[in-house]
Design an enzyme around this catalytic site. Structure first.
Site, PDB file in Angstrom:
ATOM      1  N   ARG A  35       0.799  -0.971   0.083  1.00  0.00           N
ATOM      2  CA  ARG A  35      -0.053   0.041   0.168  1.00  0.00           C
ATOM      3  C   ARG A  35       0.910   1.068  -0.009  1.00  0.00           C
ATOM      4  NH1 ARG A  35      -5.194  -1.496   0.581  1.00  0.00           N
ATOM      5  NH2 ARG A  35      -5.431  -3.407   1.265  1.00  0.00           N
ATOM      6  N   ASP A  36       0.540   2.213  -0.625  1.00  0.00           N
ATOM      7  CA  ASP A  36       1.131   3.382  -0.744  1.00  0.00           C
ATOM      8  C   ASP A  36       0.978   4.092   0.615  1.00  0.00           C
ATOM      9  OD1 ASP A  36       2.204   5.660  -3.373  1.00  0.00           O
ATOM     10  OD2 ASP A  36       1.623   6.374  -1.384  1.00  0.00           O
ATOM     11  N   ASN A  94       4.990   6.807 -13.362  1.00  0.00           N
ATOM     12  CA  ASN A  94       5.732   8.213 -13.689  1.00  0.00           C
ATOM     13  C   ASN A  94       7.228   7.547 -14.070  1.00  0.00           C
ATOM     14  OD1 ASN A  94       3.628   9.678 -13.232  1.00  0.00           O
ATOM     15  ND2 ASN A  94       3.913   9.337 -10.877  1.00  0.00           N
ATOM     16  N   GLU A 102       9.162  10.303  -8.383  1.00  0.00           N
ATOM     17  CA  GLU A 102       9.780  10.686  -7.045  1.00  0.00           C
ATOM     18  C   GLU A 102      11.018   9.637  -6.622  1.00  0.00           C
ATOM     19  OE1 GLU A 102       7.174  11.737  -4.406  1.00  0.00           O
ATOM     20  OE2 GLU A 102       6.618  13.823  -5.401  1.00  0.00           O
ATOM     21  N   VAL A 103      10.555   8.421  -6.616  1.00  0.00           N
ATOM     22  CA  VAL A 103      11.281   7.364  -6.259  1.00  0.00           C
ATOM     23  C   VAL A 103      12.003   6.696  -7.413  1.00  0.00           C
ATOM     24  CG1 VAL A 103      11.122   4.992  -4.862  1.00  0.00           C
ATOM     25  CG2 VAL A 103       9.857   6.895  -4.310  1.00  0.00           C
ATOM     26  N   HIS A 107       8.047   1.600 -10.466  1.00  0.00           N
ATOM     27  CA  HIS A 107       6.935   1.046  -9.704  1.00  0.00           C
ATOM     28  C   HIS A 107       5.754   1.442 -10.698  1.00  0.00           C
ATOM     29  CE1 HIS A 107       8.050   5.151  -8.411  1.00  0.00           C
ATOM     30  NE2 HIS A 107       6.793   5.350  -8.309  1.00  0.00           N
ATOM     31  N   MET A 108       4.631   0.735 -10.353  1.00  0.00           N
ATOM     32  CA  MET A 108       3.452   1.023 -10.870  1.00  0.00           C
ATOM     33  C   MET A 108       2.340   1.421  -9.764  1.00  0.00           C
ATOM     34  SD  MET A 108       1.974   0.954 -14.220  1.00  0.00           S
ATOM     35  CE  MET A 108       2.604  -0.530 -15.155  1.00  0.00           C
ATOM     36  N   HIS A 109       1.565   2.314 -10.090  1.00  0.00           N
ATOM     37  CA  HIS A 109       0.520   2.638  -9.222  1.00  0.00           C
ATOM     38  C   HIS A 109      -0.649   1.891  -9.570  1.00  0.00           C
ATOM     39  CE1 HIS A 109       2.691   6.442  -7.583  1.00  0.00           C
ATOM     40  NE2 HIS A 109       3.331   6.417  -8.738  1.00  0.00           N
TER      41      HIS A 109
HETATM   42  P1  5GP Z   1       6.286   8.403  -7.973  1.00  0.00           P
HETATM   43  O1  5GP Z   1       6.083  10.035  -7.583  1.00  0.00           O
HETATM   44  O2  5GP Z   1       7.718   8.497  -7.741  1.00  0.00           O
HETATM   45  O3  5GP Z   1       5.452   7.922  -9.191  1.00  0.00           O
HETATM   46  O4  5GP Z   1       5.320   7.525  -6.530  1.00  0.00           O
HETATM   47  C1  5GP Z   1       6.076   7.422  -5.621  1.00  0.00           C
HETATM   48  C2  5GP Z   1       5.165   6.940  -4.536  1.00  0.00           C
HETATM   49  O5  5GP Z   1       5.731   6.449  -3.330  1.00  0.00           O
HETATM   50  C3  5GP Z   1       4.072   7.985  -3.942  1.00  0.00           C
HETATM   51  O6  5GP Z   1       2.784   7.903  -4.364  1.00  0.00           O
HETATM   52  C4  5GP Z   1       4.334   8.056  -2.534  1.00  0.00           C
HETATM   53  O7  5GP Z   1       3.224   8.290  -1.633  1.00  0.00           O
HETATM   54  C5  5GP Z   1       4.832   6.788  -2.069  1.00  0.00           C
HETATM   55  N1  5GP Z   1       5.908   6.590  -1.122  1.00  0.00           N
HETATM   56  C6  5GP Z   1       6.856   7.545  -0.598  1.00  0.00           C
HETATM   57  N2  5GP Z   1       7.609   7.221   0.428  1.00  0.00           N
HETATM   58  C7  5GP Z   1       7.011   6.026   0.857  1.00  0.00           C
HETATM   59  C8  5GP Z   1       6.923   4.986   1.843  1.00  0.00           C
HETATM   60  O8  5GP Z   1       7.959   4.950   2.789  1.00  0.00           O
HETATM   61  N3  5GP Z   1       6.266   3.687   2.080  1.00  0.00           N
HETATM   62  C9  5GP Z   1       5.329   3.557   0.879  1.00  0.00           C
HETATM   63  N4  5GP Z   1       4.416   2.510   1.203  1.00  0.00           N
HETATM   64  N5  5GP Z   1       5.036   4.488  -0.019  1.00  0.00           N
HETATM   65  C10 5GP Z   1       5.793   5.534  -0.217  1.00  0.00           C
END
Ligand code: 5GP
Length: 124
Positions: A35-36, A94, A102-103, A107-109
């Site tokens: 879970r996010d 993304n 960001e990360v 990853h796939m949402h």
């Molecule tokens: P991005 O912006 O890279 O596509 O998505 C990164 C996602 O990672 C965001 O939706 C953010 O809420 C989630 N996220 C960031 N830090 C953590 C964490 O420590 N644990 C979890 N489960 N999700 C995280």
């Protein structure tokens, strides 16, 4: 570090090493789904490969067939398990800075559990 180097200290790498906790809903040899932490829909899951891939671009160029098949099967299985198939859901990945990734671990949402609105909320 260059943009082409995988950052072993990224949050998802640390989750894979069990240094950080995650609410895991599915795991196999190649994939983790959890879970996010900051959900942007009633149901917001993240699917990640266990391999060291920075983005979709990296994954699609370098992952093996078994990893790719396993990844997409895990997404479908997780969505069904979370009860998302009835109302429908959205997959978003993304990739890179224009998309706001960001990360830096691919990853796939998986977003659902409610009507999600337009896919892009801000247009020029
Ligand atoms: P991005 O912006 O890279 O596509 O998505 C990164 C996602 O990672 C965001 O939706 C953010 O809420 C989630 N996220 C960031 N830090 C953590 C964490 O420590 N644990 C979890 N489960 N999700 C995280």
């Amino acid at each position: 570090m260059t943009e082409n180097t995988y950052d072993d200290q990224n949050i998802f790498a640390r989750i894979l090493r069990h240094e950080l906790k995650a609410d895991v809903i599915f795991e196999n040899d190649h994939v983790l789904v959890f879970r996010d932490k900051f959900p942007q829909a009633r149901v917001h899951l993240l699917a990640i490969p266990k391999g060291r891939y920075r983005s979709f671009d990296d994954f699609s160029a370098h992952a093996g067939q078994e990893e790719i098949v396993s990844f997409f099967q895990a997404i479908g299985d997780s969505a069904r398990q979370a009860g998302l198939t009835c109302g429908g859901y959205r997959l978003v990945s993304n990739c890179g800075k224009n998309a706001g990734q960001e990360v830096p671990h691919f990853h796939m949402h998986i977003l659902g559990g409610e009507a999600l609105g337009p896919i892009i909320s801000q247009l020029h």
